[in-house]
Write an enzyme that holds these catalytic residues in place. Structure first.
Site, PDB file in Angstrom:
ATOM      1  N   SER A   1     100.387  42.080 -28.583  1.00 48.23           N
ATOM      2  CA  SER A   1     100.704  40.741 -29.073  1.00 48.23           C
ATOM      3  C   SER A   1     100.407  39.729 -27.984  1.00 48.23           C
ATOM      4  O   SER A   1     100.450  40.048 -26.790  1.00 48.23           O
ATOM      5  CB  SER A   1     102.188  40.660 -29.466  1.00 48.23           C
ATOM      6  OG  SER A   1     102.576  39.327 -29.729  1.00 48.23           O
TER       7      SER A   1
ATOM      8  N   TYR B   1     111.195  42.415 -28.085  1.00 51.80           N
ATOM      9  CA  TYR B   1     109.892  42.562 -28.737  1.00 51.80           C
ATOM     10  C   TYR B   1     108.755  42.228 -27.772  1.00 51.80           C
ATOM     11  O   TYR B   1     107.780  42.989 -27.646  1.00 51.80           O
ATOM     12  CB  TYR B   1     109.832  41.664 -29.968  1.00 51.80           C
ATOM     13  CG  TYR B   1     108.518  41.701 -30.702  1.00 51.80           C
ATOM     14  CD1 TYR B   1     108.235  42.707 -31.610  1.00 51.80           C
ATOM     15  CD2 TYR B   1     107.552  40.708 -30.502  1.00 51.80           C
ATOM     16  CE1 TYR B   1     107.029  42.745 -32.305  1.00 51.80           C
ATOM     17  CE2 TYR B   1     106.348  40.736 -31.182  1.00 51.80           C
ATOM     18  CZ  TYR B   1     106.090  41.756 -32.081  1.00 51.80           C
ATOM     19  OH  TYR B   1     104.890  41.779 -32.751  1.00 51.80           O
TER      20      TYR B   1
END
Length: 294
Positions: free
Chosen positions: A187, A200
């Site tokens: 990400s 995350y």
């Protein structure tokens, strides 16, 4: 057959503000407004993955579905690992089969090491080999501060996002031959962490580190490991896990002014899985709509 893509398709993509109606976790594609585009009617294959076998975790929806559709249209058989979103998984399998390829549905929890080993075993038993592993399944739980992060949520995000990749690779390693490809969905958060996503974001940074190390370890065997770093992409994870205000404005912070669609992320996964990427190893490919990763 897919439709011929419009030359200005990008300009026709949905832009915020979006409907902020939350959907139950882990989310279903059919519940999203606007509906996401996985390339169902636009992706055109050219045989880049002919004869290959791919295992994709989180393959039922979002980026996983877009990659599965693209892989099938490029000539690959696809094993789809997913939690329990059977309707989404069956829809994805139908698109794979419509492309003339075989699909294998593998429900279950990738936080369990035994299940991860079974994913590899069943894929090899069904298709006879494993050429491409896409580590795409992910959990995201937001919290405004450290005190608000539940230990169970922290552990769960690491178990699904990071540990599962190790579990699957440990089982898959004996089956991977020279030319095999490992692709992690990391990400933009790995480079630019988001405050409410401490767990995350750090799991995605961990995946990048794993890929860099795997490129060295497995590169000696002719096996490549790379990562794709998506920016804001319109998947079920967004309305199922993010705050209402974040969903409404999702993607507006990018130079593109909108989130990417899963179909727009799939091409790097195809390239990285193909033999054309034979000298690409340890790469981190950002697909961010112009957001800078440093």
């Amino acid at each position: 057959m897919p439709d011929t893509p419009s030359p200005n398709a990008a300009s026709q993509r949905p832009e915020p503000p979006f409907e902020a109606k939350p959907i139950p976790y882990p989310g279903r594609s059919s519940e999203m407004q606007p509906p996401p585009d996985h390339g169902e009617h636009s992706y055109v294959g050219s045989g880049q993955l002919a004869g290959k076998v791919a295992l994709i975790t989180g393959g039922d929806s979002g980026i996983g579905r877009a990659v599965a559709i693209a892989y099938a249209r490029e000539g690959a058989d696809v094993a789809l690992a997913y939690l329990d979103e059977h309707d989404d998984a069956q829809d994805t399998a139908a698109w794979i089969e419509k492309a003339g390829r075989r699909a294998l549905l593998l429900p279950g929890d990738v936080s369990d090491a035994g299940h991860c080993a079974a994913l590899v075993e069943r894929t090899v038993a069904e298709f006879g080999k494993l050429d491409v592993f896409v580590n795409n399944a992910a959990v995201q739980v937001l919290a405004d501060d450290i005190e608000g992060i539940e230990i169970a949520d922290w552990d769960r995000q690491y178990a699904v996002n990071v540990h599962a990749m190790f579990y699957i690779l440990k089982a898959a390693s004996p089956h991977l031959k020279p030319g095999a490809s490992i692709i992690a969905t990391a990400s933009v958060n790995a480079k630019n962490p988001v405050e409410q996503q401490l767990a995350y974001s750090s799991t995605k940074a961990a995946l990048c580190n794993m890929v860099a190390n795997l490129a060295k370890i497995l590169g000696k065997r002719g096996i490549r490991a790379n990562a794709v770093l998506p920016g804001p992409i319109w998947t079920p994870l967004i309305p199922a896990t993010m705050y209402t205000s974040q969903v409404e404005s999702f993607g507006s912070m990018t130079p593109a002014g909108r989130p990417g669609q899963p179909a727009e992320v799939a091409p790097p996964y195809v390239m990285l899985a193909s033999d054309a990427a034979s000298y690409i190893n340890g790469a981190m490919i950002a697909v961010t709509g112009g957001m800078v990763t440093i």
